[in-house]
Design a protein around this motif. Structure first.
Motif, mmCIF file in Angstrom:
data_model
loop_
_atom_site.group_PDB
_atom_site.id
_atom_site.type_symbol
_atom_site.label_atom_id
_atom_site.label_comp_id
_atom_site.label_asym_id
_atom_site.label_seq_id
_atom_site.Cartn_x
_atom_site.Cartn_y
_atom_site.Cartn_z
ATOM 1 N N ILE A 1 0.832 -1.199 0.000
ATOM 2 C CA ILE A 1 0.000 0.000 0.000
ATOM 3 C C ILE A 1 0.871 1.256 0.000
ATOM 4 C CG2 ILE A 1 -1.650 1.338 1.380
ATOM 5 C CD1 ILE A 1 -2.868 -1.360 2.250
ATOM 6 N N ALA A 2 1.974 1.221 0.739
ATOM 7 C CA ALA A 2 2.886 2.367 0.760
ATOM 8 C C ALA A 2 3.336 2.716 -0.648
ATOM 9 C CB ALA A 2 4.085 2.061 1.651
ATOM 10 N N HIS A 3 3.725 1.719 -1.433
ATOM 11 C CA HIS A 3 4.185 1.974 -2.802
ATOM 12 C C HIS A 3 3.032 2.429 -3.697
ATOM 13 C CE1 HIS A 3 8.338 0.708 -2.320
ATOM 14 N NE2 HIS A 3 7.923 -0.361 -1.647
ATOM 15 N N GLN A 4 1.841 1.928 -3.458
ATOM 16 C CA GLN A 4 0.679 2.314 -4.267
ATOM 17 C C GLN A 4 0.342 3.788 -4.114
ATOM 18 O OE1 GLN A 4 -2.452 -0.322 -2.954
ATOM 19 N NE2 GLN A 4 -1.311 -2.154 -3.554
ATOM 20 N N VAL A 5 0.592 4.348 -2.941
ATOM 21 C CA VAL A 5 0.194 5.736 -2.684
ATOM 22 C C VAL A 5 1.375 6.704 -2.632
ATOM 23 C CG1 VAL A 5 -1.870 4.975 -1.457
ATOM 24 C CG2 VAL A 5 0.221 5.496 -0.149
ATOM 25 N N GLY A 6 2.579 6.239 -2.978
ATOM 26 C CA GLY A 6 3.674 7.177 -3.109
ATOM 27 C C GLY A 6 4.692 7.223 -1.998
ATOM 28 N N TYR A 7 4.694 6.222 -1.100
ATOM 29 C CA TYR A 7 5.700 6.168 -0.047
ATOM 30 C C TYR A 7 6.709 5.069 -0.368
ATOM 31 C CZ TYR A 7 3.178 9.486 2.826
ATOM 32 O OH TYR A 7 2.589 10.634 3.295
ATOM 33 N N GLY A 8 7.974 5.310 -0.047
ATOM 34 C CA GLY A 8 9.035 4.394 -0.421
ATOM 35 C C GLY A 8 9.087 3.123 0.383
ATOM 36 N N SER A 9 8.485 3.117 1.557
ATOM 37 C CA SER A 9 8.545 1.933 2.408
ATOM 38 C C SER A 9 7.384 1.926 3.387
ATOM 39 C CB SER A 9 9.858 1.915 3.201
ATOM 40 O OG SER A 9 9.892 3.000 4.130
ATOM 41 N N ALA A 10 7.166 0.771 4.015
ATOM 42 C CA ALA A 10 6.133 0.669 5.040
ATOM 43 C C ALA A 10 6.453 1.588 6.212
ATOM 44 C CB ALA A 10 6.013 -0.781 5.514
ATOM 45 N N PHE A 11 7.746 1.719 6.524
ATOM 46 C CA PHE A 11 8.148 2.583 7.638
ATOM 47 C C PHE A 11 7.796 4.041 7.349
ATOM 48 C CE2 PHE A 11 11.249 5.381 9.706
ATOM 49 C CZ PHE A 11 11.034 5.041 11.038
ATOM 50 N N ALA A 12 8.057 4.491 6.121
ATOM 51 C CA ALA A 12 7.760 5.883 5.758
ATOM 52 C C ALA A 12 6.260 6.155 5.846
ATOM 53 C CB ALA A 12 8.278 6.184 4.358
ATOM 54 N N LEU A 13 5.461 5.215 5.339
ATOM 55 C CA LEU A 13 4.014 5.380 5.436
ATOM 56 C C LEU A 13 3.558 5.372 6.884
ATOM 57 C CD1 LEU A 13 1.126 5.506 4.343
ATOM 58 C CD2 LEU A 13 1.195 3.007 4.095
ATOM 59 N N SER A 14 4.078 4.452 7.672
ATOM 60 C CA SER A 14 3.667 4.339 9.073
ATOM 61 C C SER A 14 3.974 5.611 9.848
ATOM 62 C CB SER A 14 4.362 3.141 9.731
ATOM 63 O OG SER A 14 3.961 1.930 9.127
ATOM 64 N N THR A 15 5.139 6.196 9.595
ATOM 65 C CA THR A 15 5.517 7.422 10.290
ATOM 66 C C THR A 15 4.553 8.558 9.960
ATOM 67 O OG1 THR A 15 7.853 6.772 10.295
ATOM 68 C CG2 THR A 15 7.357 9.104 10.632
ATOM 69 N N ALA A 16 4.267 8.746 8.660
ATOM 70 C CA ALA A 16 3.363 9.818 8.239
ATOM 71 C C ALA A 16 1.940 9.548 8.714
ATOM 72 C CB ALA A 16 3.396 9.956 6.721
ATOM 73 N N PHE A 17 1.532 8.291 8.625
ATOM 74 C CA PHE A 17 0.172 7.924 9.001
ATOM 75 C C PHE A 17 -0.079 8.184 10.482
ATOM 76 C CE2 PHE A 17 -3.531 5.305 9.703
ATOM 77 C CZ PHE A 17 -4.204 5.327 8.501
ATOM 78 N N LYS A 18 0.856 7.766 11.313
ATOM 79 C CA LYS A 18 0.675 7.946 12.755
ATOM 80 C C LYS A 18 0.708 9.411 13.142
ATOM 81 C CE LYS A 18 1.854 5.850 17.147
ATOM 82 N NZ LYS A 18 2.603 4.753 17.814
ATOM 83 N N ARG A 19 1.499 10.212 12.449
ATOM 84 C CA ARG A 19 1.562 11.632 12.748
ATOM 85 C C ARG A 19 0.209 12.317 12.488
ATOM 86 N NH1 ARG A 19 5.433 12.736 9.642
ATOM 87 N NH2 ARG A 19 4.247 13.528 7.861
ATOM 88 N N VAL A 20 -0.477 11.893 11.437
ATOM 89 C CA VAL A 20 -1.747 12.523 11.061
ATOM 90 C C VAL A 20 -2.937 11.874 11.752
ATOM 91 C CG1 VAL A 20 -3.328 12.963 9.133
ATOM 92 C CG2 VAL A 20 -0.865 13.346 8.852
ATOM 93 N N TYR A 21 -2.968 10.543 11.820
ATOM 94 C CA TYR A 21 -4.134 9.841 12.351
ATOM 95 C C TYR A 21 -4.020 9.477 13.826
ATOM 96 C CZ TYR A 21 -6.056 9.361 7.675
ATOM 97 O OH TYR A 21 -6.595 9.622 6.442
ATOM 98 N N GLY A 22 -2.815 9.525 14.357
ATOM 99 C CA GLY A 22 -2.649 9.222 15.766
ATOM 100 C C GLY A 22 -2.518 7.758 16.095
#
Length: 320
Positions: free
Chosen positions: A279-300
């Motif tokens: 999913i990270a690659h599908q939406v423009g993030y380079g890794s699961a870690f990058a998506l997780s970091t951004a996701f948690k910052r916005v969604y908590g």
């Protein structure tokens, strides 16, 4: 994919609650189902729709209303009529005192009320789920919007009236798609009205520069967009794009892109079995870690917690 298409490309209706409600006055139904979106189409007679603490609306034959949840509202033949039934989450019905109404007032396939040929007939469709892309659109709607038969002719009314009482294989899918078509057509008509106060990102779609950029990021969120590359596609300078985009949309281009990517990720986490990395690659993030970091910052919460139902309904700091 534009913002209105996002309503259907996100959590489309799946097994939506559909019913033909038939009443004779006096009648009054209290709706406390916490559904994200309900559409009501009056086939015959008239009905008052009254959101709590908001202006009430009288619907006549051919008129349509959309109620945005989860706040409760009341439908009745008159504002003075006391509730006779309460609609609860999942389409459960009860008397005002809490006793179950299950099985009572059933009139056949997806029909409910006093009698099949009641003086008032409403076709009602309720979405039971809400995703984050849908949320961007729903957050822009008032608690109740309506379109009269003079403002908008609905060619789907006779089709829906015929299909809603059928009991055939695959009928739920037919009704789901009809509900999608009805909602998207109604929202297009609503947002075309000046008094609708459409959200900034919706109005910006008409701008020759910002509209092009919005469609680029919506159609291909996985592309490694920068302000410079978007400006080149739009034929303007980086500074001009940043200024114009922020003025019309209310946030900078990269902030909008981040919100769009995370909204897509939120939907896919709930609606697919893809790994977080995929999913990270599908939406423009380079890794699961990058998506997780951004996701948690916005969604908590983490993507995994969101997938299992632990996310707030509204992202922290999201601009809608």
């Amino acid at each position: 994919m534009d913002a209105l298409a996002g309503l259907l490309e996100g959590p489309r209706a799946r097994g939506a609650f559909m019913i033909r409600a038939c009443f004779d006055p006096p009648w009054c139904i209290r709706v406390e189902d916490r559904a994200p979106l309900t559409i009501m189409l009056v086939v015959r007679g008239e009905a008052w729709v009254m959101p709590d603490g908001q202006e009430r609306t009288l619907l006549r034959a051919g008129d349509l209303a959309i109620a945005r949840g989860p706040d409760p509202y009341t439908c009745a033949d008159s504002p003075a009529t006391e509730p006779q039934a309460v609609i609860l989450p999942g389409g459960e019905c009860a008397y005002p005192d809490g006793r179950s109404l299950k099985g009572h007032r059933d009139l056949g396939v997806r029909s409910w009320g006093d009698r099949p040929d009641g003086s008032t007939v409403l076709l009602i469709g309720t979405y039971l789920m809400q995703g984050e892309i849908t949320g961007r659109l729903l957050d822009a709607l008032p608690p109740l919007l309506s379109l009269t038969s003079r403002e908008w002719k609905c060619p789907l009314t006779p089709i829906l009236a015929e299909e809603i009482v059928r009991d055939e294989p695959g009928q739920e899918v037919v009704l789901d798609r009809l509900l999608d078509l009805l909602v998207i057509a109604a929202l297009r008509a609503w947002f075309s009205r000046p008094e609708a106060e459409a959200p900034a990102w919706y109005r910006a779609l008409a701008d020759p520069v910002v509209g092009r950029v919005l469609r680029l990021v919506q159609d291909d969120p996985a592309h490694p967009w920068t302000v410079a590359s978007l400006a080149a596609k739009a034929g303007v300078s980086r500074a001009a794009l940043a200024r114009r985009f922020t003025e019309l949309v209310g946030e900078p281009p990269m902030a909008y892109l981040t919100g769009w990517r995370l909204a897509l990720a939120a939907d896919r986490l709930r609606d697919s079995a893809d790994t977080i990395g995929a999913i990270a690659h599908q939406v423009g993030y380079g890794s699961a870690f990058a998506l997780s970091t951004a996701f948690k910052r916005v969604y908590g919460v983490s993507p995994q917690e969101h997938r299992t139902g632990g996310a707030p309904t509204v992202p922290r700091g999201t601009v809608t």
